[in-house]
Design a protein around this motif. Structure first.
Motif, PDB file in Angstrom:
ATOM      1  N   THR A  24       1.057  -1.346  -0.076  1.00 39.09           N
ATOM      2  CA  THR A  24       0.044   0.040   0.122  1.00 39.09           C
ATOM      3  C   THR A  24       0.845   1.408  -0.003  1.00 39.09           C
ATOM      4  O   THR A  24       1.773   1.220   0.740  1.00 39.09           O
ATOM      5  CB  THR A  24      -1.074   0.036   1.144  1.00 39.09           C
ATOM      6  N   ALA A  25       0.457   2.474  -0.727  1.00 39.85           N
ATOM      7  CA  ALA A  25       1.137   3.517  -0.760  1.00 39.85           C
ATOM      8  C   ALA A  25       0.908   4.485   0.329  1.00 39.85           C
ATOM      9  O   ALA A  25      -0.110   4.280   0.825  1.00 39.85           O
ATOM     10  CB  ALA A  25       0.735   4.245  -2.076  1.00 39.85           C
ATOM     11  N   GLN A  26       1.728   5.096   0.910  1.00 38.36           N
ATOM     12  CA  GLN A  26       1.503   6.040   1.879  1.00 38.36           C
ATOM     13  C   GLN A  26       1.120   5.273   3.113  1.00 38.36           C
ATOM     14  O   GLN A  26      -0.016   5.536   4.004  1.00 38.36           O
ATOM     15  CB  GLN A  26       0.619   6.974   1.648  1.00 38.36           C
ATOM     16  N   PRO A  27       1.783   4.211   3.524  1.00 35.22           N
ATOM     17  CA  PRO A  27       1.211   3.314   4.681  1.00 35.22           C
ATOM     18  C   PRO A  27       0.927   4.237   6.107  1.00 35.22           C
ATOM     19  O   PRO A  27      -0.232   3.663   6.641  1.00 35.22           O
ATOM     20  CB  PRO A  27       2.188   2.067   4.953  1.00 35.22           C
ATOM     21  N   GLN A  28       1.795   4.889   6.420  1.00 34.09           N
ATOM     22  CA  GLN A  28       1.488   5.544   7.731  1.00 34.09           C
ATOM     23  C   GLN A  28       0.308   6.515   7.692  1.00 34.09           C
ATOM     24  O   GLN A  28      -0.379   6.438   8.672  1.00 34.09           O
ATOM     25  CB  GLN A  28       2.696   6.222   8.268  1.00 34.09           C
ATOM     26  N   SER A  29       0.287   7.156   6.539  1.00 35.10           N
ATOM     27  CA  SER A  29      -0.867   8.310   6.677  1.00 35.10           C
ATOM     28  C   SER A  29      -2.168   7.520   6.130  1.00 35.10           C
ATOM     29  O   SER A  29      -3.268   8.169   6.424  1.00 35.10           O
ATOM     30  CB  SER A  29      -0.556   9.366   5.671  1.00 35.10           C
ATOM     31  N   LEU A  30      -1.954   6.382   5.354  1.00 36.89           N
ATOM     32  CA  LEU A  30      -3.294   5.542   4.978  1.00 36.89           C
ATOM     33  C   LEU A  30      -3.921   5.108   6.278  1.00 36.89           C
ATOM     34  O   LEU A  30      -5.076   5.103   6.431  1.00 36.89           O
ATOM     35  CB  LEU A  30      -2.818   4.414   4.058  1.00 36.89           C
ATOM     36  N   ASP A  31      -3.162   4.866   7.449  1.00 41.37           N
ATOM     37  CA  ASP A  31      -3.836   4.465   8.634  1.00 41.37           C
ATOM     38  C   ASP A  31      -4.738   5.447   9.148  1.00 41.37           C
ATOM     39  O   ASP A  31      -5.906   5.500   9.702  1.00 41.37           O
ATOM     40  CB  ASP A  31      -2.914   3.972   9.647  1.00 41.37           C
ATOM     41  N   LEU A  32      -4.212   6.680   9.249  1.00 45.75           N
ATOM     42  CA  LEU A  32      -4.928   7.900   9.614  1.00 45.75           C
ATOM     43  C   LEU A  32      -6.317   8.107   8.693  1.00 45.75           C
ATOM     44  O   LEU A  32      -7.492   8.328   9.099  1.00 45.75           O
ATOM     45  CB  LEU A  32      -4.120   9.107   9.638  1.00 45.75           C
ATOM     46  N   GLY A  33      -5.880   7.685   7.330  1.00 42.53           N
ATOM     47  CA  GLY A  33      -6.989   8.013   6.513  1.00 42.53           C
ATOM     48  C   GLY A  33      -8.131   7.017   6.420  1.00 42.53           C
ATOM     49  O   GLY A  33      -9.467   7.344   6.538  1.00 42.53           O
ATOM     50  N   LEU A  34      -7.691   5.834   7.000  1.00 41.73           N
ATOM     51  CA  LEU A  34      -8.878   5.038   7.276  1.00 41.73           C
ATOM     52  C   LEU A  34      -9.567   5.181   8.482  1.00 41.73           C
ATOM     53  O   LEU A  34     -10.782   4.954   8.456  1.00 41.73           O
ATOM     54  CB  LEU A  34      -8.081   3.544   7.400  1.00 41.73           C
ATOM     55  N   ALA A  35      -8.961   5.809   9.648  1.00 43.70           N
ATOM     56  CA  ALA A  35      -9.730   5.867  10.427  1.00 43.70           C
ATOM     57  C   ALA A  35     -10.770   7.318  10.245  1.00 43.70           C
ATOM     58  O   ALA A  35     -11.839   7.297  10.461  1.00 43.70           O
ATOM     59  CB  ALA A  35      -9.009   6.489  11.627  1.00 43.70           C
ATOM     60  N   GLY A  36     -10.261   8.072   9.653  1.00 42.94           N
ATOM     61  CA  GLY A  36     -11.208   9.012   8.960  1.00 42.94           C
ATOM     62  C   GLY A  36     -12.141   8.758   7.973  1.00 42.94           C
ATOM     63  O   GLY A  36     -13.457   9.041   7.992  1.00 42.94           O
ATOM     64  N   ALA A  37     -11.883   7.745   7.102  1.00 41.24           N
ATOM     65  CA  ALA A  37     -12.894   7.253   6.245  1.00 41.24           C
ATOM     66  C   ALA A  37     -13.917   6.583   6.986  1.00 41.24           C
ATOM     67  O   ALA A  37     -15.265   6.469   6.628  1.00 41.24           O
ATOM     68  CB  ALA A  37     -12.426   5.994   5.390  1.00 41.24           C
ATOM     69  N   GLN A  38     -13.631   5.965   8.224  1.00 37.08           N
ATOM     70  CA  GLN A  38     -14.975   5.339   8.938  1.00 37.08           C
ATOM     71  C   GLN A  38     -15.804   6.367   9.487  1.00 37.08           C
ATOM     72  O   GLN A  38     -17.231   6.088   9.793  1.00 37.08           O
ATOM     73  CB  GLN A  38     -14.084   4.605  10.106  1.00 37.08           C
ATOM     74  N   LEU A  39     -15.229   7.692   9.706  1.00 36.02           N
ATOM     75  CA  LEU A  39     -16.071   8.826  10.117  1.00 36.02           C
ATOM     76  C   LEU A  39     -17.070   9.079   8.975  1.00 36.02           C
ATOM     77  O   LEU A  39     -18.135   9.451   9.482  1.00 36.02           O
ATOM     78  CB  LEU A  39     -15.357   9.843  10.584  1.00 36.02           C
TER      79      LEU A  39
END
Length: 233
Positions: A24-39
């Motif tokens: 996965t590209a941008q793995p560290q920021s992607l984890d933040l993005g997934l949390a935001g996507a849940q919201l």
């Protein structure tokens, strides 16, 4: 919530999955993005709503998605609205793997066991149905190319893709510069997507500790502030 429709976290993860490397590209920021996507997904389901730069639970009834319902229950237990940056910046151990495992169970990706540097065991993921990834990408491309306001789901996906830095992955090089700029501009088309996207960027920039200032009287609000106060579509 029916499971026939892909969730925004799932689509964000599929966008980030490199078809060549299986990583996965941008793995560290992607984890933040997934949390935001849940919201965003919870907001679209009518379970939460923005309250300034905070997130409030407005309907605690489960959605039927175990991963989303876990997040909803954690938000409910807070008892009061929580700042988006604090939620997104909190520990989300295993969230990316949870969604990868779900996509594997659904048959959208398959795991490939390999070795890093010929020694360390590692798992890579390959898309099994590239038509799904092409359809997701096509929605972003159409929104960028036509300039027509996209639907809330696509707008939120674009906002999160920009926030986690997928622009350079999706539209690389100098030739992709204008597309990356238009991807960023799509943030304004979904209030909740804009709120969480800015929260993701704030966490990455270390700005989570400072509340966002309200615009001065008589001064037009900047897009970030107006999104934070707007209601969910």
């Amino acid at each position: 919530m029916g499971r026939s429709r892909r969730s925004i976290p799932e689509e964000l993860l599929l966008l980030a999955l490199d078809p060549t490397t299986g990583t996965t590209a941008q793995p560290q920021s992607l984890d933040l993005g997934l949390a935001g996507a849940q919201l965003v997904e919870l907001a679209l389901a009518g379970r939460i709503a923005p309250d300034g730069d905070r997130i409030a639970v407005v309907m605690p009834r489960p959605t039927g998605d175990p991963t989303l319902d876990s997040a909803l229950e954690l938000l409910r237990r807070r008892g009061s609205p929580v700042r988006a940056v604090h939620w997104i910046g909190g520990p989300r151990l295993g969230l990316r793997q949870t969604y990868l495992s779900h996509l594997e169970r659904c048959g959208m990706v398959h795991a490939v066991e390999t070795q890093m540097c010929g020694v360390l065991p590692t798992t890579r993921y390959q898309a099994t149905d590239t038509a799904i990834s092409r359809e997701i990408r096509s929605r972003l491309d159409n929104a960028i190319r036509t300039g027509v306001p996209p639907d809330p789901r696509t707008a939120a996906l674009a906002a999160l893709a920009h926030a986690v830095g997928l622009g350079k992955h999706l539209y690389p090089g100098n030739e992709g510069r204008s597309s990356r700029s238009r991807l960023r501009d799509l943030i304004r088309h979904d209030p909740m997507g804009g709120l969480v996207a800015h929260a993701v960027m704030d966490v990455q920039n270390g700005a989570a500790a400072q509340p966002r200032r309200a615009p001065a009287a008589g001064v037009p609000a900047q897009p970030r502030g107006s999104m934070a106060r707007a209601a969910v579509h």
